[in-house]
Structures are given as C-alpha cells and as structure tokens.
Write a protein that holds these residues in place. Structure first.
Motif, PDB file in Angstrom:
ATOM      1  N   ASN A  14     -55.255  -0.398   2.028  1.00  0.00           N
ATOM      2  CA  ASN A  14     -55.673  -0.001   0.683  1.00  0.00           C
ATOM      3  C   ASN A  14     -54.691  -0.446  -0.392  1.00  0.00           C
ATOM      4  O   ASN A  14     -55.095  -0.791  -1.504  1.00  0.00           O
ATOM      5  CB  ASN A  14     -55.884   1.508   0.603  1.00  0.00           C
ATOM      6  CG  ASN A  14     -57.159   1.942   1.288  1.00  0.00           C
ATOM      7  OD1 ASN A  14     -58.000   1.116   1.605  1.00  0.00           O
ATOM      8  ND2 ASN A  14     -57.286   3.226   1.535  1.00  0.00           N
ATOM      9  N   ILE A  15     -53.400  -0.425  -0.096  1.00  0.00           N
ATOM     10  CA  ILE A  15     -52.435  -0.860  -1.124  1.00  0.00           C
ATOM     11  C   ILE A  15     -52.533  -2.369  -1.347  1.00  0.00           C
ATOM     12  O   ILE A  15     -52.440  -2.838  -2.487  1.00  0.00           O
ATOM     13  CB  ILE A  15     -50.995  -0.416  -0.790  1.00  0.00           C
ATOM     14  CG1 ILE A  15     -50.140  -0.490  -2.051  1.00  0.00           C
ATOM     15  CG2 ILE A  15     -50.359  -1.258   0.291  1.00  0.00           C
ATOM     16  CD1 ILE A  15     -48.877   0.296  -1.997  1.00  0.00           C
ATOM     17  N   ILE A  16     -52.773  -3.130  -0.288  1.00  0.00           N
ATOM     18  CA  ILE A  16     -52.936  -4.578  -0.456  1.00  0.00           C
ATOM     19  C   ILE A  16     -54.213  -4.875  -1.238  1.00  0.00           C
ATOM     20  O   ILE A  16     -54.205  -5.677  -2.180  1.00  0.00           O
ATOM     21  CB  ILE A  16     -52.932  -5.274   0.915  1.00  0.00           C
ATOM     22  CG1 ILE A  16     -51.538  -5.184   1.534  1.00  0.00           C
ATOM     23  CG2 ILE A  16     -53.357  -6.738   0.785  1.00  0.00           C
ATOM     24  CD1 ILE A  16     -51.464  -5.630   2.971  1.00  0.00           C
ATOM     25  N   LEU A  17     -55.298  -4.213  -0.872  1.00  0.00           N
ATOM     26  CA  LEU A  17     -56.559  -4.423  -1.589  1.00  0.00           C
ATOM     27  C   LEU A  17     -56.481  -3.958  -3.039  1.00  0.00           C
ATOM     28  O   LEU A  17     -57.043  -4.595  -3.927  1.00  0.00           O
ATOM     29  CB  LEU A  17     -57.700  -3.710  -0.865  1.00  0.00           C
ATOM     30  CG  LEU A  17     -58.162  -4.336   0.439  1.00  0.00           C
ATOM     31  CD1 LEU A  17     -59.229  -3.486   1.096  1.00  0.00           C
ATOM     32  CD2 LEU A  17     -58.663  -5.742   0.207  1.00  0.00           C
ATOM     33  N   GLY A  22     -56.497  -5.027  -8.574  1.00  0.00           N
ATOM     34  CA  GLY A  22     -55.855  -4.729  -9.856  1.00  0.00           C
ATOM     35  C   GLY A  22     -55.517  -5.981 -10.642  1.00  0.00           C
ATOM     36  O   GLY A  22     -55.760  -6.057 -11.851  1.00  0.00           O
ATOM     37  N   PHE A  23     -54.970  -6.990  -9.964  1.00  0.00           N
ATOM     38  CA  PHE A  23     -54.639  -8.225 -10.668  1.00  0.00           C
ATOM     39  C   PHE A  23     -55.889  -9.051 -10.949  1.00  0.00           C
ATOM     40  O   PHE A  23     -55.930  -9.814 -11.918  1.00  0.00           O
ATOM     41  CB  PHE A  23     -53.584  -9.021  -9.910  1.00  0.00           C
ATOM     42  CG  PHE A  23     -52.199  -8.510 -10.174  1.00  0.00           C
ATOM     43  CD1 PHE A  23     -51.493  -8.925 -11.276  1.00  0.00           C
ATOM     44  CD2 PHE A  23     -51.617  -7.572  -9.331  1.00  0.00           C
ATOM     45  CE1 PHE A  23     -50.220  -8.443 -11.545  1.00  0.00           C
ATOM     46  CE2 PHE A  23     -50.354  -7.079  -9.581  1.00  0.00           C
ATOM     47  CZ  PHE A  23     -49.653  -7.512 -10.693  1.00  0.00           C
ATOM     48  N   SER A 119     -53.303  -1.390 -10.377  1.00  0.00           N
ATOM     49  CA  SER A 119     -53.252  -1.363  -8.918  1.00  0.00           C
ATOM     50  C   SER A 119     -52.805  -0.003  -8.396  1.00  0.00           C
ATOM     51  O   SER A 119     -53.387   0.518  -7.440  1.00  0.00           O
ATOM     52  CB  SER A 119     -52.290  -2.436  -8.400  1.00  0.00           C
ATOM     53  OG  SER A 119     -52.711  -3.699  -8.800  1.00  0.00           O
ATOM     54  N   LEU A 120     -51.795   0.553  -9.015  1.00  0.00           N
ATOM     55  CA  LEU A 120     -51.325   1.868  -8.571  1.00  0.00           C
ATOM     56  C   LEU A 120     -52.371   2.945  -8.826  1.00  0.00           C
ATOM     57  O   LEU A 120     -52.543   3.853  -8.006  1.00  0.00           O
ATOM     58  CB  LEU A 120     -50.007   2.223  -9.257  1.00  0.00           C
ATOM     59  CG  LEU A 120     -48.791   1.437  -8.761  1.00  0.00           C
ATOM     60  CD1 LEU A 120     -47.557   1.807  -9.568  1.00  0.00           C
ATOM     61  CD2 LEU A 120     -48.558   1.658  -7.296  1.00  0.00           C
ATOM     62  N   GLY A 121     -53.076   2.843  -9.929  1.00  0.00           N
ATOM     63  CA  GLY A 121     -54.156   3.789 -10.204  1.00  0.00           C
ATOM     64  C   GLY A 121     -55.252   3.705  -9.158  1.00  0.00           C
ATOM     65  O   GLY A 121     -55.740   4.724  -8.655  1.00  0.00           O
TER      66      GLY A 121
END
Length: 137
Positions: A14-17, A22-23, A119-121
């Motif tokens: 999930n953090i990679i996705l 996000g970008f 991305s963090l959101g």
C-alpha cells in the motif's frame, strides 16, 4: 512487557502504491498551470511616447518561457527558439504534448513535497481501512 510493531506485506504494498498514485495525481494536477513568456521586442525610439499597447510581430523570438504550476511555483527556461506565433497558435510546435511535458515534469520535481503529502494521505486512508472494519447496522 514488550510491544511489537507488526508490518504486514499489505502495508508495504500500500505504501508503494500510494506513492505511485500520489505522484501520478501530482503530475496530473500540474497540467492545470499557466504558461507565459517574455518576447525579445525591439526598444522604442527615445523621441516617441512610451506606449503600453504596441504591436509586436508574430515572428519575434521568445527570450524566456515561464510555467507557473498549479501550486504556485515557477519553472523558467530560455526561449528554446520559439516565436510568439508558436506560443499563441494551437497548431504550432510548442503546443505539442511532448514539449509541454518537460515543463510538467520539472514542475512535479519542484512541487515534490505535495506529492509526498498526497501519498501519505492516501497511505493513511488505506492503513485505516485495512486495520479497522466499519460495520453499519
């Protein structure tokens, strides 16, 4: 008593996705920026009254191209050999996506912190929904 922090594979995925998404969203938002330019207009004669509305031929070279991004930062380049007609007419070389994508990419690199925030959101939203189940009755 020791506490353990559990990191599951789904969190890493999930953090990679979320960073990719996000970008991607940031790059899409950069398309809403505005282009402007400074033309190489000839100086006026000293005996004429200065005029703020003067005709500049369409073949006049561009000195600088500015791109103001969606988030307010500015990307500046040289004229790159473009004329005023290239900047104002839709079928010119400047209006091609391959030329404009350079400015969008540079604005994305300048505004990278907004991509991190998005991305963090997104990651926090997915983290919340993977750890908690919401049940409506």
């Amino acid at each position: 008593m020791s506490k353990t922090i559990e990191i599951r594979k789904v969190h890493i995925r999930n953090i990679i996705l979320s960073f990719l998404l996000g970008f991607g969203i940031l790059f899409g938002l950069e398309h809403f920026g505005k282009f402007s330019y400074i033309a190489d207009s000839p100086p006026q004669n000293s005996y004429e009254k200065p005029s703020f509305v003067q005709y500049v031929p369409a073949s006049t070279k561009i000195l600088s191209i500015y791109y103001k991004s969606y988030f307010g930062s500015t990307v500046e380049t040289g004229g790159n050999g473009f004329n005023i007609s290239d900047m104002n007419y839709s079928d010119s070389d400047f209006k091609k996506y391959s030329v404009k994508s350079y400015y969008y990419t540079q604005a994305t690199l300048v505004d990278f912190k907004y991509g991190v925030y998005i991305s963090l959101g997104l990651f926090l939203i997915t983290l919340f929904f993977t750890n908690f189940k919401i049940k409506l009755t």
